[in-house]
Enzyme design. Structure first.
Site, short mmCIF file in Angstrom:
data_model
loop_
_atom_site.label_atom_id
_atom_site.label_comp_id
_atom_site.label_asym_id
_atom_site.label_seq_id
_atom_site.Cartn_x
_atom_site.Cartn_y
_atom_site.Cartn_z
N HIS A 188 -30.57 22.75 -14.00
CA HIS A 188 -32.07 23.05 -14.13
C HIS A 188 -32.49 22.01 -13.04
CE1 HIS A 188 -31.46 24.13 -18.57
NE2 HIS A 188 -32.08 25.00 -17.96
N ASN A 221 -30.09 17.76 -13.17
CA ASN A 221 -30.20 17.38 -14.65
C ASN A 221 -29.03 17.32 -15.56
OD1 ASN A 221 -33.26 16.55 -15.33
ND2 ASN A 221 -33.58 18.64 -14.45
N GLN A 222 -27.98 17.79 -14.85
CA GLN A 222 -26.44 17.51 -15.81
C GLN A 222 -26.43 18.64 -16.74
OE1 GLN A 222 -25.41 15.85 -13.45
NE2 GLN A 222 -26.99 14.38 -13.15
N HIS A 223 -27.21 19.85 -16.58
CA HIS A 223 -27.31 20.71 -17.72
C HIS A 223 -26.26 22.08 -17.15
CE1 HIS A 223 -31.35 19.46 -18.98
NE2 HIS A 223 -30.37 18.57 -19.13
N ILE A 224 -25.04 21.91 -17.20
CA ILE A 224 -23.93 22.60 -16.64
C ILE A 224 -23.89 23.93 -17.34
CG2 ILE A 224 -21.79 22.80 -15.35
CD1 ILE A 224 -21.89 19.52 -15.82
#
Length: 559
Positions: free
Chosen positions: A315, A468-471
């Protein structure tokens, strides 16, 4: 801890993060033997809090989580450790933690559900792909996860519910209440859905407003993977730490028979089991599968169709910082307490990305102090400008949807890490679909600043996007084995006893933090595995969509 000389279990789970641990606990409660293998160390909350308090880099959320030589992960401050290799064309600077509990140690505890339209992107809007099931199939497992974690939030999010939240909302900070009041009638500002206690729950205290949710909640008011692991151990799960799994073995029929790992001295250990579940994140999971290539599976395990690692999504965010027309004093309470959800779904998704708008409540004192000192400002002027920034500065960011694209991917680099294994390499880009959503969100930014009496507007420079580190996406589930890695229960198409429990299985990114989606899907996988082994049937699908009306934007800017 497990005896490393006799490692075998009914279920062998690679990765001891929040998703793997919650699934492990569910499986163990049936009486099955469950073993988790974790590359990193077992660290206590007290150790993490101590590192944070003693760090000279208070705004660096990774400073309490150093990268181990035996289980390296990406670090960018104070300098890049070059663990995640960038292939471009746009940098994908993911930050994650390889230790017991995983990256949710330093999350904002956002526990958003998807909205129903997220499951039918192709059918409704002609873009992306459809999920292999719909909202009502997953709804009971959202509820199950929320009741374990203690989740509360607004019901005005576009996500219908069959039961109430198990937790009431955390009190809204003053600054966010003012935003809600001043934006009313144009934007609906609602409390974020979070796994954060508003009351005593499960032996943990309510939030007391430390404003350090990222990198660590010092009192465990918010749920995280470390708590999930403790719950798994209490349910009878075994845990082997410092076990860096580098290879999955299979038999002649393609069934997985063993996982091999390096200990800190690089001795090799072999773990056998009946069912194997890869529960690392959306980068380390495909990396393991690609590392496991051999003469029979030349592209790697579960990768005959060359889909492992593809469809990398996150994201991306841009933001606006401005000075409000009144004192609001950010910094008391949770760091990310409220948002605007009206653009999460709608017919516009056929043309540009959906998004949420998140308000930060992070104290401005540290950042403002650093900026003023760098500018050489001291004395009375320093005190005046610091007070102004601390009292007036606000920030709102977009959380933008990304479509699945096979050219965005994780593969293996030629470079080796400190263990001697190929590093993961990221191929990433920002396409026109997401960029158009970003431009639409900027119009909302300007309107928000206007309604807040804003001045000194500072947009993200050069249309650059933060991560955002939403892998997600790299182990995509689906119904077409030509373009997905696993089926609706996370089972690999090519290996009947290999499953995935990771945000990597999510086939689209939607607009919400990926953690709750990953947990709910994993709990559904757990129910499937339990039923397949003679246990209770899966939970029945909900009927929340009957009469459901999606959110409608209150304000549409002029084109």
């Amino acid at each position: 801890m497990a005896d490393s000389h006799k490692l075998s279990a009914d279920y062998v789970i690679v990765g001891a993060g929040i998703i793997g641990a919650m699934l492990a606990a569910k499986l163990a409660k049936t009486g099955a033997s469950v073993l988790m293998l974790e590359a990193g160390a077992h660290v206590t909350r007290g150790e993490i809090v101590g590192r944070f308090r003693n760090s000279p880099r208070r705004s660096d959320w990774m400073s309490p989580y150093p990268s181990l030589d035996t289980a390296p992960h990406p670090i960018y401050q104070p300098q890049d450790n070059n663990y995640l290799v960038q292939a471009g064309p746009y940098p994908y600077k993911a930050e994650y933690i390889r230790m017991v509990g995983g990256t949710s140690w330093h999350w904002a505890a956002h526990a958003w559900r998807n909205v129903p339209g997220d499951f039918k992107m192709k059918s409704l809007y002609g873009v992306g792909v459809d999920w292999p099931f719909d909202y009502d199939d997953l709804e009971p497992y959202y509820q199950e996860a929320e009741e374990i974690m203690g989740v509360g939030g607004s019901t005005h999010t576009g996500s219908p519910r069959s039961k109430p939240f198990p937790m009431g909302e955390v009190a809204m900070p003053y600054a966010m209440k003012r935003a809600q009041e001043r934006l009313a009638g144009t934007f609906e500002v609602v409390g974020n859905t979070v796994a954060r206690n508003s009351r005593n729950f499960d032996g943990r205290p309510p939030c007391c407003g430390n404003n350090s949710c990222q990198p660590i909640c010092p009192i465990d008011a918010q749920y995280h993977g470390g708590i999930a692991v403790q719950q798994a151990l209490a349910a009878g799960v075994k845990l082997q730490t410092r076990a860096n799994v580098f290879q999955l073995e299979h038999d002649a029929q393609g069934r997985i028979v063993a996982a091999n790992y390096y200990d800190p001295d690089k001795n090799v250990h072999r773990v056998t089991g009946k069912t194997f579940i890869v529960a690392s994140n959306g980068i380390e999971s495909p990396r393991l599968l690609l590392l496991s290539k051999n003469d029979k599976f030349k592209n790697g395990i579960a990768n005959d169709n060359d889909m492992v690692g593809r469809h990398l999504m996150d994201h991306p965010s841009t933001s606006l910082t401005f000075d409000a027309g009144e004192d609001v004093w950010l910094g008391r309470g949770p760091q990310s307490p409220v948002s605007i959800n009206a653009m999460r779904d709608g017919a516009f998704r056929s043309e540009y990305s959906a998004y949420r708008l998140d308000f930060t409540n992070i104290s401005r004192v540290d950042g403002a102090t650093t900026g003023l000192l760098k500018a050489g400002i001291y004395g009375k002027e320093f005190a005046e400008k610091l007070r102004h920034a601390a009292a007036r500065e606000m920030n709102v960011k977009s959380v933008l949807e990304v479509l699945p694209d096979p050219e965005r991917r994780i593969d293996l680099a030629d470079e080796k890490d400190s263990v001697g294994l190929p590093k993961p390499r990221a191929h990433y880009s920002i396409d026109d679909y997401t960029f158009r959503g970003h431009k639409r969100a900027q119009k909302d930014f300007a309107k928000i600043a206007e309604l807040m009496g804003g001045s000194n507007l500072r947009y993200t420079k050069d249309d650059s996007f933060a991560n955002n580190q939403h892998i997600c996406g790299t182990l995509s589930m689906g119904t077409d084995r030509k373009i997905s890695v696993c089926d609706e229960f996370g089972r690999a198409w090519d290996h009947e006893n290999l499953y995935f429990a990771s945000t990597g299985v999510l086939p689209t990114s939607s607009t919400c933090n990926s953690t709750l989606n990953g947990i709910a899907v994993a709990l559904r996988t757990g129910a499937h595995l339990i039923a397949a082994n003679g246990g209770p049937a899966m939970l029945p699908r909900s009927n929340t969509l009957a009469g459901f009306k999606p959110l409608q934007p209150l304000w549409t800017p002029a084109v």
